[in-house]
Design a protein around this motif. Structure first.
Motif, PDB file in Angstrom:
ATOM      1  N   PHE A 178       0.869  -1.183   0.000  1.00 57.32           N
ATOM      2  CA  PHE A 178       0.000   0.000   0.000  1.00 57.32           C
ATOM      3  C   PHE A 178       0.901   1.227   0.000  1.00 57.32           C
ATOM      4  CE2 PHE A 178       0.864  -1.393   4.299  1.00 57.32           C
ATOM      5  CZ  PHE A 178       1.316  -0.235   4.917  1.00 57.32           C
ATOM      6  N   TYR A 179       0.330   2.377  -0.353  1.00 59.86           N
ATOM      7  CA  TYR A 179       1.074   3.636  -0.331  1.00 59.86           C
ATOM      8  C   TYR A 179       0.381   4.689   0.529  1.00 59.86           C
ATOM      9  CZ  TYR A 179       3.562   1.323  -4.050  1.00 59.86           C
ATOM     10  OH  TYR A 179       4.300   0.396  -4.754  1.00 59.86           O
ATOM     11  N   ASN A 180      -0.659   4.267   1.229  1.00 61.08           N
ATOM     12  CA  ASN A 180      -1.401   5.150   2.129  1.00 61.08           C
ATOM     13  C   ASN A 180      -1.231   4.612   3.540  1.00 61.08           C
ATOM     14  OD1 ASN A 180      -3.251   6.564   3.646  1.00 61.08           O
ATOM     15  ND2 ASN A 180      -4.973   6.253   2.265  1.00 61.08           N
ATOM     16  N   SER A 181      -0.379   5.238   4.324  1.00 61.15           N
ATOM     17  CA  SER A 181      -0.083   4.723   5.659  1.00 61.15           C
ATOM     18  C   SER A 181      -1.315   4.702   6.560  1.00 61.15           C
ATOM     19  CB  SER A 181       1.029   5.537   6.313  1.00 61.15           C
ATOM     20  OG  SER A 181       0.685   6.911   6.385  1.00 61.15           O
ATOM     21  N   ASP A 182      -2.254   5.635   6.347  1.00 63.42           N
ATOM     22  CA  ASP A 182      -3.464   5.651   7.174  1.00 63.42           C
ATOM     23  C   ASP A 182      -4.261   4.360   7.036  1.00 63.42           C
ATOM     24  OD1 ASP A 182      -2.996   8.124   8.287  1.00 63.42           O
ATOM     25  OD2 ASP A 182      -4.226   9.231   6.844  1.00 63.42           O
ATOM     26  N   ALA A 183      -4.243   3.775   5.850  1.00 59.41           N
ATOM     27  CA  ALA A 183      -4.955   2.512   5.648  1.00 59.41           C
ATOM     28  C   ALA A 183      -4.398   1.438   6.579  1.00 59.41           C
ATOM     29  CB  ALA A 183      -4.852   2.077   4.189  1.00 59.41           C
ATOM     30  N   TYR A 184      -3.086   1.414   6.724  1.00 59.98           N
ATOM     31  CA  TYR A 184      -2.446   0.436   7.611  1.00 59.98           C
ATOM     32  C   TYR A 184      -2.787   0.728   9.068  1.00 59.98           C
ATOM     33  CZ  TYR A 184       1.189  -1.954  10.281  1.00 59.98           C
ATOM     34  OH  TYR A 184       1.856  -2.714  11.213  1.00 59.98           O
ATOM     35  N   TYR A 185      -2.640   1.995   9.493  1.00 65.50           N
ATOM     36  CA  TYR A 185      -2.906   2.325  10.895  1.00 65.50           C
ATOM     37  C   TYR A 185      -4.336   1.962  11.290  1.00 65.50           C
ATOM     38  CZ  TYR A 185       1.108   5.448  10.009  1.00 65.50           C
ATOM     39  OH  TYR A 185       2.314   5.969   9.645  1.00 65.50           O
ATOM     40  N   ARG A 186      -5.275   2.335  10.438  1.00 62.83           N
ATOM     41  CA  ARG A 186      -6.681   2.082  10.759  1.00 62.83           C
ATOM     42  C   ARG A 186      -6.999   0.586  10.745  1.00 62.83           C
ATOM     43  NH1 ARG A 186      -9.693   6.675  10.960  1.00 62.83           N
ATOM     44  NH2 ARG A 186      -8.690   8.593  10.205  1.00 62.83           N
ATOM     45  N   ILE A 200       1.429  -7.567  12.592  1.00 61.01           N
ATOM     46  CA  ILE A 200       0.944  -7.325  11.229  1.00 61.01           C
ATOM     47  C   ILE A 200       2.015  -6.481  10.537  1.00 61.01           C
ATOM     48  CG2 ILE A 200      -0.883  -6.332   9.818  1.00 61.01           C
ATOM     49  CD1 ILE A 200      -2.783  -6.781  12.213  1.00 61.01           C
ATOM     50  N   ILE A 201       2.788  -7.112   9.682  1.00 62.11           N
ATOM     51  CA  ILE A 201       3.974  -6.484   9.106  1.00 62.11           C
ATOM     52  C   ILE A 201       3.626  -5.855   7.765  1.00 62.11           C
ATOM     53  CG2 ILE A 201       6.319  -6.921   8.265  1.00 62.11           C
ATOM     54  CD1 ILE A 201       6.145  -9.434  10.248  1.00 62.11           C
ATOM     55  N   PRO A 202       3.909  -4.566   7.588  1.00 58.90           N
ATOM     56  CA  PRO A 202       3.579  -3.903   6.322  1.00 58.90           C
ATOM     57  C   PRO A 202       4.365  -4.482   5.142  1.00 58.90           C
ATOM     58  CG  PRO A 202       4.109  -2.299   8.045  1.00 58.90           C
ATOM     59  CD  PRO A 202       4.511  -3.633   8.560  1.00 58.90           C
ATOM     60  N   GLY A 203       3.655  -4.754   4.057  1.00 63.95           N
ATOM     61  CA  GLY A 203       4.302  -5.159   2.824  1.00 63.95           C
ATOM     62  C   GLY A 203       4.696  -3.918   2.030  1.00 63.95           C
ATOM     63  N   ILE A 204       5.938  -3.860   1.593  1.00 61.96           N
ATOM     64  CA  ILE A 204       6.472  -2.683   0.919  1.00 61.96           C
ATOM     65  C   ILE A 204       6.861  -3.042  -0.518  1.00 61.96           C
ATOM     66  CG2 ILE A 204       8.271  -0.921   0.927  1.00 61.96           C
ATOM     67  CD1 ILE A 204       6.315  -0.757   3.307  1.00 61.96           C
ATOM     68  N   MET A 205       6.284  -2.340  -1.458  1.00 67.47           N
ATOM     69  CA  MET A 205       6.606  -2.546  -2.873  1.00 67.47           C
ATOM     70  C   MET A 205       7.409  -1.356  -3.386  1.00 67.47           C
ATOM     71  SD  MET A 205       6.288  -4.488  -5.643  1.00 67.47           S
ATOM     72  CE  MET A 205       4.754  -5.448  -5.784  1.00 67.47           C
ATOM     73  N   LEU A 253       7.294   6.552   3.397  1.00 71.55           N
ATOM     74  CA  LEU A 253       6.266   5.638   3.884  1.00 71.55           C
ATOM     75  C   LEU A 253       6.842   4.709   4.951  1.00 71.55           C
ATOM     76  CD1 LEU A 253       3.471   4.201   3.687  1.00 71.55           C
ATOM     77  CD2 LEU A 253       4.454   2.833   1.823  1.00 71.55           C
ATOM     78  N   CYS A 254       7.999   4.106   4.653  1.00 74.77           N
ATOM     79  CA  CYS A 254       8.632   3.196   5.608  1.00 74.77           C
ATOM     80  C   CYS A 254       8.991   3.909   6.902  1.00 74.77           C
ATOM     81  CB  CYS A 254       9.892   2.588   4.996  1.00 74.77           C
ATOM     82  SG  CYS A 254       9.602   1.475   3.595  1.00 74.77           S
ATOM     83  N   ARG A 255       9.504   5.107   6.781  1.00 80.45           N
ATOM     84  CA  ARG A 255       9.891   5.877   7.962  1.00 80.45           C
ATOM     85  C   ARG A 255       8.683   6.120   8.875  1.00 80.45           C
ATOM     86  NH1 ARG A 255      11.736   9.732   5.360  1.00 80.45           N
ATOM     87  NH2 ARG A 255      13.904   9.055   5.265  1.00 80.45           N
ATOM     88  N   ARG A 256       7.572   6.514   8.267  1.00 82.16           N
ATOM     89  CA  ARG A 256       6.367   6.787   9.060  1.00 82.16           C
ATOM     90  C   ARG A 256       5.829   5.510   9.714  1.00 82.16           C
ATOM     91  NH1 ARG A 256       2.723   8.172   5.434  1.00 82.16           N
ATOM     92  NH2 ARG A 256       4.030   8.512   3.616  1.00 82.16           N
ATOM     93  N   LEU A 257       5.911   4.404   9.003  1.00 76.26           N
ATOM     94  CA  LEU A 257       5.437   3.130   9.559  1.00 76.26           C
ATOM     95  C   LEU A 257       6.280   2.699  10.751  1.00 76.26           C
ATOM     96  CD1 LEU A 257       4.768   1.267   6.194  1.00 76.26           C
ATOM     97  CD2 LEU A 257       3.023   1.937   7.861  1.00 76.26           C
ATOM     98  N   LEU A 258       7.589   2.816  10.628  1.00 78.00           N
ATOM     99  CA  LEU A 258       8.461   2.424  11.731  1.00 78.00           C
ATOM    100  C   LEU A 258       8.317   3.360  12.922  1.00 78.00           C
ATOM    101  CD1 LEU A 258      11.667   1.406   9.741  1.00 78.00           C
ATOM    102  CD2 LEU A 258      10.029  -0.118  10.877  1.00 78.00           C
ATOM    103  N   GLU A 259       8.147   4.646  12.645  1.00 80.96           N
ATOM    104  CA  GLU A 259       7.944   5.598  13.737  1.00 80.96           C
ATOM    105  C   GLU A 259       6.636   5.332  14.472  1.00 80.96           C
ATOM    106  OE1 GLU A 259       8.271   9.380  11.833  1.00 80.96           O
ATOM    107  OE2 GLU A 259      10.475   9.383  11.884  1.00 80.96           O
ATOM    108  N   ALA A 260       5.663   4.756  13.748  1.00 82.59           N
ATOM    109  CA  ALA A 260       4.377   4.402  14.360  1.00 82.59           C
ATOM    110  C   ALA A 260       4.410   3.007  14.980  1.00 82.59           C
ATOM    111  CB  ALA A 260       3.264   4.491  13.320  1.00 82.59           C
ATOM    112  N   GLU A 261       5.616   2.437  15.089  1.00 84.19           N
ATOM    113  CA  GLU A 261       5.856   1.156  15.747  1.00 84.19           C
ATOM    114  C   GLU A 261       5.290  -0.034  14.979  1.00 84.19           C
ATOM    115  OE1 GLU A 261       4.991   1.215  19.919  1.00 84.19           O
ATOM    116  OE2 GLU A 261       6.551   2.714  20.286  1.00 84.19           O
ATOM    117  N   ALA A 262       5.359   0.018  13.662  1.00 85.83           N
ATOM    118  CA  ALA A 262       5.117  -1.192  12.879  1.00 85.83           C
ATOM    119  C   ALA A 262       6.172  -2.219  13.276  1.00 85.83           C
ATOM    120  CB  ALA A 262       5.205  -0.886  11.385  1.00 85.83           C
ATOM    121  N   PRO A 263       5.829  -3.517  13.282  1.00 81.89           N
ATOM    122  CA  PRO A 263       6.765  -4.532  13.780  1.00 81.89           C
ATOM    123  C   PRO A 263       7.897  -4.884  12.826  1.00 81.89           C
ATOM    124  CG  PRO A 263       4.721  -5.565  13.089  1.00 81.89           C
ATOM    125  CD  PRO A 263       4.488  -4.069  13.004  1.00 81.89           C
ATOM    126  N   GLY A 264       7.971  -4.221  11.682  1.00 76.82           N
ATOM    127  CA  GLY A 264       9.027  -4.493  10.714  1.00 76.82           C
ATOM    128  C   GLY A 264       8.568  -4.106   9.330  1.00 76.82           C
TER     129      GLY A 264
END
Length: 298
Positions: A178-186, A200-205, A253-264
């Motif tokens: 995904f490219y919308n971090s809000d979708a992941y957070y919600r 729930i680990i974000p998939g990054i393309m 996108l990755c930076r924001r996900l990690l700062e929001a404590e994504a597990p990887g």
């Protein structure tokens, strides 16, 4: 990020099985380059209806043979579609015998012209079967869809489908890109409110080929935001500028996900090292997460 246990962060890379020895050699070179980021595991996809089953197995065994020196696990994909209990049982036995400890269990897509999905219609059935046959031998990854699976009747139905996979024995999940971090957070918030507590680990393309990405996204339902599509259109004749731009976009996108404590992060590499490494370097992850080189795989 400060509240996370460092050793709990999971970085991983996904490949598709190559064709022929030349393709296998190129993938080995890609893996050697990506080993610099010390991923926890390399996963290998499983074609529609099991169409790449033999090549998936060969690639996994190749990765497993490197594991003693690389400390990187091999994680084969298993697909419901076109599979029977018998052939899945045989595959599980072979992987157990070779010391594989991690699987990615997916429903998969029904190949064109095929009517019978096999013995498993949904991923939760496959997860349950794996647990019945092998107990807790395998760490099982499943798929999650922050922007909703394209075939789901509703967002709620999709969430319940995901919960069934977790209740059947999944240990963790990898999201569709995904490219919308809000979708992941919600999505994660909804999971937690529904008593889904696995990582729930974000998939990054990484974005390398816009035409290819657009085709993938149309099939998978992953949204490319309009603003991003319009910007990518500007770089149709300038691949170098596009690479620099997309690296910045995905790095942010990755930076924001990690700062929001994504597990990887789970990188969909398309068997290329440079786009993932460019993002890693852009984030300064090599220094920031240098401890990962000393983390054991289990």
């Amino acid at each position: 990020m400060q509240s996370q246990q460092k050793s709990s962060l999971i970085f991983s890379c996904e490949f598709f099985p190559p064709k022929g020895e030349q393709g296998a050699s190129k993938l080995r070179n890609t893996r050697r380059k990506l080993a610099l980021i010390s991923p926890r595991y390399y996963s290998v996809t499983f074609g529609a209806g099991g169409s790449t089953q033999d090549r998936t197995f060969e690639t996994i065994i190749d990765i497993q043979a490197e594991a003693k020196s690389s400390n990187i696990e091999a994680a084969p994909h298993l697909s419901c579609i076109g599979s029977t209990q018998g052939n899945i049982r045989d595959i599980l036995y072979q992987y157990q015998q070779r010391g594989i400890k991690r699987l990615v269990a997916l429903r998969g897509d029904l190949p064109s012209g095929v009517v019978d999905p096999g013995d498993f219609s949904h991923a939760n059935q496959l997860v349950e079967f794996i647990r019945t046959q092998t107990g807790n031998h395998f760490h099982i990854e499943v798929a999650a869809y922050p922007e909703v699976h394209p075939q789901a009747k509703s967002a709620r139905a999709d969430l319940m489908n995901f919960k069934r996979k977790v209740e059947s024995g999944a240990n963790s999940a990898i999201t569709q890109y995904f490219y919308n971090s809000d979708a992941y957070y919600r999505f994660v918030d909804r999971c937690r409110s529904t008593a889904i507590d696995i990582p729930i680990i974000p998939g990054i393309m990484p974005i390398h080929n816009y035409v290819q990405l657009a085709r993938f996204s149309d099939i998978s339902g992953a949204e490319i935001p309009r603003w991003l599509r319009k910007r990518l259109d500007e770089f149709s004749d300038d691949p170098v500028a596009m690479s620099a731009f997309t690296t910045d976009v995905v790095s942010d996108l990755c930076r924001r996900l990690l700062e929001a404590e994504a597990p990887g992060l789970h990188f969909y590499t398309l068997n290329r090292a440079s786009p993932t490494l460019a993002i890693w370097d852009n984030l300064g992850l090599e220094a920031k997460y240098s401890y990962l080189s000393t983390v054991t795989t289990r």
